[in-house]
Design an enzyme around this catalytic site. Sequence first.
Site, PDB file in Angstrom:
ATOM      1  N   SER A 238       0.809  -1.217   0.000  1.00 30.50           N
ATOM      2  CA  SER A 238       0.000   0.000   0.000  1.00 30.50           C
ATOM      3  C   SER A 238       0.844   1.270   0.000  1.00 30.50           C
ATOM      4  CB  SER A 238      -0.949   0.023   1.209  1.00 30.50           C
ATOM      5  OG  SER A 238      -0.237   0.296   2.396  1.00 30.50           O
TER       6      SER A 238
ATOM      7  N   LYS B 204       1.310   4.129   7.312  1.00 32.06           N
ATOM      8  CA  LYS B 204       0.561   4.991   6.402  1.00 32.06           C
ATOM      9  C   LYS B 204       1.027   6.449   6.546  1.00 32.06           C
ATOM     10  CE  LYS B 204      -2.447   2.041   4.606  1.00 32.06           C
ATOM     11  NZ  LYS B 204      -1.703   0.849   5.027  1.00 32.06           N
TER      12      LYS B 204
END
Length: 232
Positions: free
Chosen positions: A153, A191
């Site tokens: 991701s 993230k």
Amino acid sequence: MLTQKQKELLLFIHSRLQEEGVPPSFDEMKEALDLKSKSGIHRLITALEERGFIRRLPHRARALEVIKLPESSGEPARRPGLSVIEGNRLKPAALSFAPSQNIDSRTVSVPVMGRIAAGVPISAIQHHSHDIACPPDLLTGGEHFALEVKGDSMIEAGIHDGDIVIIRRCDSAENGDIVVALVEGEEATLKRLRKRGGAIALEAANPNYETRIFGPDQVDVQGRLVGLMRRY
């Protein structure tokens, strides 16, 4: 691999299907797992579905089918020398490890604390598996630890599956920093952090993953990315 909460939910759903022929409601799942909100159940259900353990049947309310249980999941073998995070929780502000130490004038020993998800969040533990030697210029002062990246991701930020990220221990971050974030005290992910008014957004660097929005009390920053090491 499944987190402890994902395993608990999967087995609870399976048990209810065996006993009553219908899956439990989200409220029953929330109570069984002692979670504060149904949004946590939704995330667990999504993770189980993405991992192939359950299937949501279309056009039917409360329709879940258990495809497999953890014992038959066929998960890949662990890689030698790397800690696979499985089952235990990392409490907010509870990460504890030996400080970085100089090995010689060219390298510093940094503790590897396990694996971090760059994808669907996984459970995290405070487990010092081994040390790695890092160039001193990767470190920025303060306590540091390392984590192996699992998932893609953050690939457009140059972080690939299998990379080792170097994290500076901290409990706050600037807007746009890439952080280790602990979501609702249960699951950890790597993230980019964005502050949106009173909310916190955890952004992926891959268009295949959606940005997730949380309240400020749902996310605890465990550290900030300061370096990366890659094996070839």
